[in-house]
Design a protein around this motif. Structure first.
Motif, PDB file in Angstrom:
ATOM      1  N   TRP A  30       0.286  -2.454   2.966  1.00 22.41           N
ATOM      2  CA  TRP A  30      -1.037  -3.097   3.770  1.00 22.41           C
ATOM      3  C   TRP A  30      -2.231  -2.895   3.346  1.00 22.41           C
ATOM      4  N   PRO A  31      -2.507  -1.550   2.830  1.00 22.77           N
ATOM      5  CA  PRO A  31      -3.988  -1.337   2.156  1.00 22.77           C
ATOM      6  C   PRO A  31      -4.099  -1.710   0.859  1.00 22.77           C
ATOM      7  N   GLY A  32      -3.175  -2.299   0.324  1.00 20.78           N
ATOM      8  CA  GLY A  32      -3.298  -2.779  -1.142  1.00 20.78           C
ATOM      9  C   GLY A  32      -2.402  -2.341  -1.994  1.00 20.78           C
ATOM     10  N   VAL A  33      -2.123  -3.160  -2.825  1.00 15.49           N
ATOM     11  CA  VAL A  33      -0.665  -2.840  -3.857  1.00 15.49           C
ATOM     12  C   VAL A  33      -1.534  -2.396  -5.207  1.00 15.49           C
ATOM     13  N   PRO A  34      -1.175  -1.294  -5.824  1.00 20.06           N
ATOM     14  CA  PRO A  34      -1.503  -1.027  -7.327  1.00 20.06           C
ATOM     15  C   PRO A  34      -1.167  -2.019  -8.255  1.00 20.06           C
TER      16      PRO A  34
END
Length: 588
Positions: free
Chosen positions: A208-212
């Protein structure tokens, strides 16, 4: 004869473009600004439609002012001998044009000085008064400034971020690409993905807060439903699905030249070069051929909708993400001919299947008359009217319809409004959110609109509002801005979900009718507010009051549902103060 022709050339009708106007941004305009204003006022008397303002304030006034702008034959009907029309000496015009060109050439001589002054202080601000000023400044220092999208728009000078490169690691503030927190998150992703059966719920929570960037390709395949959670089945599934896709190509792609498919293929062939024209990656012939195959096969397999303009944009995030699996350098400038044929085939097939999974959830956006988009635009209008009535009334005042700007937001999923790096970060959350593309996107659009409320309220005419909403200045956006946008969208979703759950309760009867709630004794939220104002509470717990009540006022629920926690805190504070005073009285 030549002199008369030259004089007639400079005569212009009041209704035709090309009339004498001041040149904004030039140091030596052809006419003095004070004289030109008087000249324009005299010419405005010719118009038969009186105007309240100097510029069109609503859609109807804008239409009336521009409807006759290209009328043919007006030169024959106008009386050029009237004193309101003036002639301009050709020698004076040529001399003025030469002077303007000379001044512009002098500005070009000093680009280094302007670059040094603007680039040394990246946090400074520079106000550009008009679009021509923006054009001159862009010519002078192209690497440090961007052209503003409307008049009187101030933009901070921030570091230029590549459109695609280092999509998840770079943000708009120029932070380091990999921090300790990012390394920890990357390690957690790798542990989840390497487990025998990947916990998809936990993967969504982490995504949810971003994927590497390093694990985004595999994560997207899992979240889209393209790959199974079991690691032992993934290899066979990928092999089978890729072979199936290229089987479709062998079976259907040659039919693009058939008569009943020519219109579809022609439209795809026209739209592909328009896809992200500023990014060199998508202008490569090999990439465009891949996109043509993907879009044509999808259109053949989905005859209910077929190909619709805008679907071509939805391929680009998947293509870039799956390409980054094999490329460590800047993706936007990478030459795909350096990749092997097998890798290109894998990227193409994976992009097709993931795009198909996405469109399966929003296919009603692209069927006949696009009913899905119309419903979402109407829902956006209703949502904005409740969360920001001032902006909604501002649109109504100047007759701006939500469909005029929000249609593209729904059709292209904000891809035309955001840089590609921001779109990929946004899709990290969309894929981890239940019904992210179909439902959560509505709240993102609402939060995106309210983000520009100040600029919207500053515009006071129909044309200015549309130009702003269709050219929002997001070129410098990065992860930080997208994170704030998603947080606001999630807040709106949570608030509206609470209101819907209360209104949908079978034990609750909704009172409709009066704008103000006149049943103070029955509406619990009004009782809480009135009780707090009078220092009295009829119930020790606002939540139990709402649960056991049989009637609710719609307006009170919408207005106060988000403030229940705040009211409860105030209630506790009031009770604490009351107990403190009571103890003092007893002690005395």
């Amino acid at each position: 004869m030549a002199a008369e022709n030259s004089k007639q050339f400079w005569k212009r009708s009041a209704k035709l473009p090309g009339s004498i106007q001041p040149v904004y941004g030039a140091q030596h305009p052809p006419l003095d600004p004070r004289l030109s204003k008087n000249f324009i006022k005299e010419r405005s008397k010719v118009n038969t439609v009186p105007l309240k303002n100097k510029k069109a304030s609503s859609f109807h006034e804008f239409a009336r002012n521009t409807s006759d702008a290209w009328d043919i034959g007006d030169d024959e009907e106008e009386d050029f001998s009237s004193p309101s029309f003036q002639t301009l000496n050709s020698k004076v015009a040529l001399a003025t044009a030469a002077q303007v060109l000379e001044n512009h050439s002098k500005l070009r001589v000093k680009p280094e000085r302007s670059q040094s002054t603007s680039c040394e202080v990246p946090a400074s601000y520079k106000v550009l008064k008009s679009s021509s000023d923006a054009q001159l400044s862009r010519n002078a220092s192209d690497t440090c400034l961007r052209n503003p999208l409307h008049k009187q728009q101030s933009l901070p000078l921030r570091p230029i971020i590549p459109l695609v490169a280092r999509i998840s690691d770079q943000n708009a503030s120029g932070a380091p690409p990999m921090t300790v927190r990012e390394k920890t998150r990357l390690e957690k992703f790798r542990q989840l993905l390497s487990s025998h059966n990947t916990d998809l719920d936990e993967l969504r929570k982490c995504s949810w807060p971003g994927v590497p960037r390093e694990v985004r390709p595999v994560t997207w395949r899992l979240l889209s439903g393209y790959l199974p959670a079991n690691t032992e089945r993934r290899k066979l599934t990928l092999q089978r699905k890729r072979e199936e896709y290229f089987g479709f190509i062998e079976q259907y792609y040659d039919s693009r030249n058939e008569e009943h498919h020519q219109d579809t293929y022609r439209q795809i062939h026209i739209d592909i070069p328009r896809t992200n024209p500023l990014i060199p990656l998508f202008q490569q012939p090999l990439v465009q051929e891949i996109f043509e195959r993907i879009l044509f096969i999808w259109a053949i397999r989905h005859p209910a909708s077929g190909y619709v303009q805008g679907i071509n944009d939805l391929v680009t995030p998947f293509f870039v993400v799956f390409l980054s699996e094999y490329v460590e350098e800047d993706v936007e400038n990478f030459d795909v001919t350096n990749l092997s044929q097998d890798r290109l085939r894998s990227i193409e097939a994976d992009s097709f299947w993931c795009m198909s999974k996405l469109l399966d959830g929003i296919q009603d956006n692209y069927t006949f008359a696009q009913p899905g988009i119309q419903r979402k635009v109407k829902a956006l209008e209703e949502l904005v009217s409740r969360i920001d009535e001032q902006v909604h009334n501002h649109f109504r005042r100047y007759e701006v319809e939500y469909l005029q700007f929000a249609f593209r937001w729904m059709n292209n999923l904000l891809m035309r409004e955001l840089p590609l790096r921001c779109t990929i970060r946004l899709w990290d959350t969309y894929q981890s959110e239940p019904e992210g593309f179909s439902h959560f996107h509505l709240y993102v659009c609402a939060a995106f609109l309210i983000k520009w409320r100040k600029e919207i309220l500053d515009e006071e005419d129909f044309q200015g509002l549309l130009m702003l909403l269709q050219n929002l200045p997001t070129i410098h956006w990065g992860n930080e801005e997208i994170g704030l946008l998603l947080a606001e969208a999630y807040r709106l979703k949570y608030l509206c979900a609470c209101a819907r759950s209360v209104l949908a309760s079978p034990s609750v009867r909704v009172q409709t009718g009066p704008t103000r709630c006149d049943q103070v004794d029955k509406c619990p939220l009004r009782r809480i507010r009135v009780g707090r104002e009078k220092g009295l509470f009829t119930s020790p717990n606002p939540f139990s009051m709402m649960t056991h009540s049989k009637i609710l006022c719609v307006n009170c629920v919408i207005m106060y549902m988000g403030k229940v926690v705040q009211i409860y805190v105030l209630f506790v504070a009031d009770m604490s103060l009351y107990l403190y005073r009571a103890s003092r009285v007893n002690a005395s």
